[in-house]
Scaffold this active site. Structure first.
Site, PDB file in Angstrom:
ATOM      1  N   ASP A  52     -10.171  -4.785  -4.420  1.00 18.31           N
ATOM      2  CA  ASP A  52      -9.287  -3.406  -3.382  1.00 18.31           C
ATOM      3  C   ASP A  52     -10.082  -2.115  -3.845  1.00 18.31           C
ATOM      4  O   ASP A  52     -10.237  -1.934  -5.073  1.00 18.31           O
ATOM      5  CB  ASP A  52      -7.975  -3.450  -4.354  1.00 18.31           C
ATOM      6  CG  ASP A  52      -6.931  -3.098  -3.231  1.00 18.31           C
ATOM      7  OD1 ASP A  52      -7.717  -1.714  -2.887  1.00 18.31           O
ATOM      8  OD2 ASP A  52      -5.907  -2.808  -3.306  1.00 18.31           O
ATOM      9  N   HIS A  83      -7.975  -5.211  -0.273  1.00 17.88           N
ATOM     10  CA  HIS A  83      -6.642  -3.991  -0.215  1.00 17.88           C
ATOM     11  C   HIS A  83      -6.105  -5.390   0.115  1.00 17.88           C
ATOM     12  O   HIS A  83      -4.903  -5.176   0.501  1.00 17.88           O
ATOM     13  CB  HIS A  83      -7.545  -3.051   0.403  1.00 17.88           C
ATOM     14  CG  HIS A  83      -5.402  -2.298   0.787  1.00 17.88           C
ATOM     15  ND1 HIS A  83      -5.235  -1.985  -0.344  1.00 17.88           N
ATOM     16  CD2 HIS A  83      -5.811  -1.526   1.511  1.00 17.88           C
ATOM     17  CE1 HIS A  83      -4.277  -1.446  -0.486  1.00 17.88           C
ATOM     18  NE2 HIS A  83      -4.240  -1.084   0.539  1.00 17.88           N
ATOM     19  N   SER A 107       0.614  -1.236   0.145  1.00 18.40           N
ATOM     20  CA  SER A 107       0.065   0.288   0.051  1.00 18.40           C
ATOM     21  C   SER A 107       0.238   1.454  -0.172  1.00 18.40           C
ATOM     22  O   SER A 107       1.829   1.306  -0.970  1.00 18.40           O
ATOM     23  CB  SER A 107      -0.965   0.065   1.080  1.00 18.40           C
ATOM     24  OG  SER A 107      -1.636   0.779   1.075  1.00 18.40           O
TER      25      SER A 107
END
Length: 268
Positions: free
Chosen positions: A220, A248, A96
């Site tokens: 996601d 995610h 991320s």
């Protein structure tokens, strides 16, 4: 083995170092810390890998200065870690926001010391929609989260956590995950919110020359799968690994498949 590394006067970063063998430097995502990789670090040393887990400034057990949360500064912190440990050929693995930091590192420091790059649901090239870039979250969505963090951070973190999972984890795991978010510096939560909203790593993607594996969940909601396609098209000779039942939290939602793919990527 646990230790601290100074990255600038008054700022030290926490590192957990587990196992022996080929080194992997893990960079966590927002708003988490090194503990997110528990179910990888519990396995990889069995296969001859040394797992080095970094807490970015403002997160986990690292120091939390008031300023300096730009991608440039975070990438420079990574350079300090790599130089201090003296690695020449390590794997850089990042999730991320950590993915954006890793990509900026590759561009800003010409991939110094890195022989392979693993990007997990990376926030790259942008996390928000921009003129001419319709992918990503609406900027006003991040503005709302930042505003909420300024008046009710626990609620903001709960709202953000709802976006992480396509498949809701067990209540116990979700409680642990939420408590991890609450442990992070309030200042870092807000400052990195602005970093995610305003910065991008498109130019850095084009500089990557090492073997790169892109792990991304189809569902996601934070870093849409379209971002993975852009990364694949932009990074020369990169490999996209598609996770068809993940959001995610690709590192956990299909845990067994993720770890199998991780070992395969590390071997090649």
């Amino acid at each position: 083995m646990n230790y601290y590394i100074d990255v600038e006067p008054g700022v030290s970063l926490y590192v957990e170092d587990t196992g022996v063998g080929q080194p992997i430097l893990f960079i966590h995502g927002y708003p988490l810390d090194h503990r997110m990789y528990e179910y990888q670090v519990n396995q990889l040393p069995k296969y001859g890998y040394r797992c080095i887990q970094l807490d970015l400034r403002g997160f986990g057990k690292s120091d939390s200065p008031w300023e300096s949360y730009s991608l440039d500064r975070l990438a420079d912190d990574v350079r300090c870690i790599i130089d201090t440990l003296g690695y020449k050929e390590l794997t850089l693995a990042a999730f991320s926001m950590g993915g954006a930091v890793a990509v900026r590192y590759m561009g800003r420091h010409a991939g110094h010391g890195v022989s392979k790059l693993l990007l997990f649901a990376a926030a790259a090239p942008y996390i928000t929609k921009q003129p001419g870039f319709p992918q990503g979250m609406p900027p006003e969505g991040l503005d709302a989260l930042i505003a909420l963090a300024n008046r009710d951070r626990p609620q903001m973190l709960q709202e953000f956590a709802k976006l992480f999972f396509h498949n809701e984890p067990s209540p116990a795991y979700r409680e642990w995950f939420d408590l991890m978010q609450l442990d992070q510096s309030p200042r870092a939560i807000i400052a990195c919110g602005y970093t995610l909203r305003d910065e991008n790593v498109m130019a850095d993607l084009r500089t990557i020359k090492v073997p790169t594996y892109i792990f991304h969940g189809v569902y996601d909601k934070i870093c849409p799968f379209e971002l993975a396609i852009i990364m694949k098209e932009t990074i020369p000779n990169s490999i996209l690994l598609r996770f068809d039942n993940s959001g995610h939290a690709v590192f956990y939602e299909e845990l067994e498949l993720f770890n199998v793919c991780l070992l395969e990527a590390l071997k090649h």
